[in-house]
Design an enzyme around this catalytic site. Structure first.
Site: not given
Length: 341
Positions: A178, A220
């Site tokens: 992420e 992500k």
């Protein structure tokens, strides 16, 4: 490392029609959320709230592929003594764990942060795997402002993300990678696009250098979106078009899937953007959601810490999960929100 199994799990996390519930708010973050609804942030209240979500049969079995947990939650039991992680497994969803330990100031780079938590991560991952976690999450935070981000901040955060991902795969855990470019500033969508492109390119360079198997991970990212304080907010169509163009330019087709963070968007905005992206297919990877606030704001408000409101909270959660499940197939319509209201 069993790459076939890692790929199977990563693919299940981004299966069409389902997405990931990010229920991994730190103690400080969930306190802010609870303060907003007038609920004291005790361990029992946090447990009761998350148990309410995990026992939402319709949402969990039909629209949620996995749940990211906070360290406290993965060891907690429900009121009847069932481990919370077991409730997730019983619904057919995969349990996951947030493993980063937050951020600290990056030396020599004023206003920039680096994510910490690599020390002893290998031992922690072993315990989480034994507990039942099959994927993990690590968040890097990149801010846009005057003179930032620096290439230093982008590089050190990409390096840490790749080290974390390699440790996860060695522990037979799928890493969610992420790298979040924040939408807090007054920058326009073009600036967000340019910074996110630099961040993603550097992240994938580091992943390759550290021998992370792209087939056994999930990305992500943020969407390409205008900063919250920007006078000109990009349309839903522009966000979708620019985000897909950006991802196609930066994300190898070997990655099984991409699960967006909502990053401060409203519930419906996050849903509408994801839905619009699916109108631009076919896409080389699975594309879905990994939302925290955009899935939970409505159920939190409906629940408000009262046992008699559990059913209302579960209805609100099921609605948001269904809306995003439809969006992850390009089948959402704004009229469905009005019907529910």
């Amino acid at each position: 490392m069993n790459l076939t199994e890692l790929n199977r799990i990563a693919t299940a996390m981004v299966v069409s029609g389902k997405g990931i519930l990010a229920a991994d708010e730190s103690s400080g973050t969930i306190k802010k959320r609870f303060d907003a609804i007038g609920v004291e942030s005790t361990e029992a209240n946090r447990r009761d709230y998350r148990e309410m979500l995990f026992r939402s049969k319709e949402a969990m079995s039909q629209y949620i592929s996995g749940v990211i947990l906070y360290d406290e939650t993965i060891w907690q039991d429900a009121k009847d003594g069932t481990p919370l992680i077991r409730l997730i497994e019983e619904s057919g969803a995969l349990p996951g764990i947030k493993v980063d330990e937050g951020t600290q100031a990056l030396p020599m780079c004023p206003g920039e942060l680096v994510t910490i938590g690599l020390d002893k991560l290998a031992e922690r991952l072993k315990k989480y795997y034994e507990r039942g976690a099959r994927f993990a999450k690590w968040r890097a935070v990149i801010d846009i402002g005057s003179g930032i981000p620096s290439m230093t901040a982008i590089s050190v955060n990409a390096h840490a993300l790749a080290r974390y991902a390699a440790l996860c795969q060695a522990a037979q855990i799928v890493p969610i990678v992420e790298p979040e470019v924040l939408m807090d500033g007054d920058h326009d969508i073009e600036r967000c696009y340019e910074v996110t492109q630099r961040v993603l390119n550097k992240t994938f360079q580091e992943l390759r250098e550290q021998r992370v198997a792209l087939e056994g991970m999930v990305l992500k990212p943020n969407m390409a979106i205008s900063g919250k304080k920007c006078a000109k907010q990009a349309s839903v169509e522009e966000v979708a078009e620019k985000t897909i163009r950006l991802l196609k330019a930066c994300v190898p087709a070997a990655v099984p899937g991409i699960a967006f963070l909502s990053g401060g968007q409203s519930d419906e905005e996050a849903t509408a953007h994801l839905n619009a992206m699916h109108k631009l297919g076919p896409l080389p990877w699975g594309l879905t959601f990994s939302y925290g606030r955009a899935l939970q704001a409505a159920p939190q408000k409906a629940w408000s810490g009262k046992a008699e409101n559990v059913a209302a909270g579960q209805r609100a959660f099921s609605h948001r999960a269904r809306m995003n499940g439809l969006a992850s197939k390009g089948e959402w319509q704004a009229s469905l929100e009005k019907k529910a209201a």
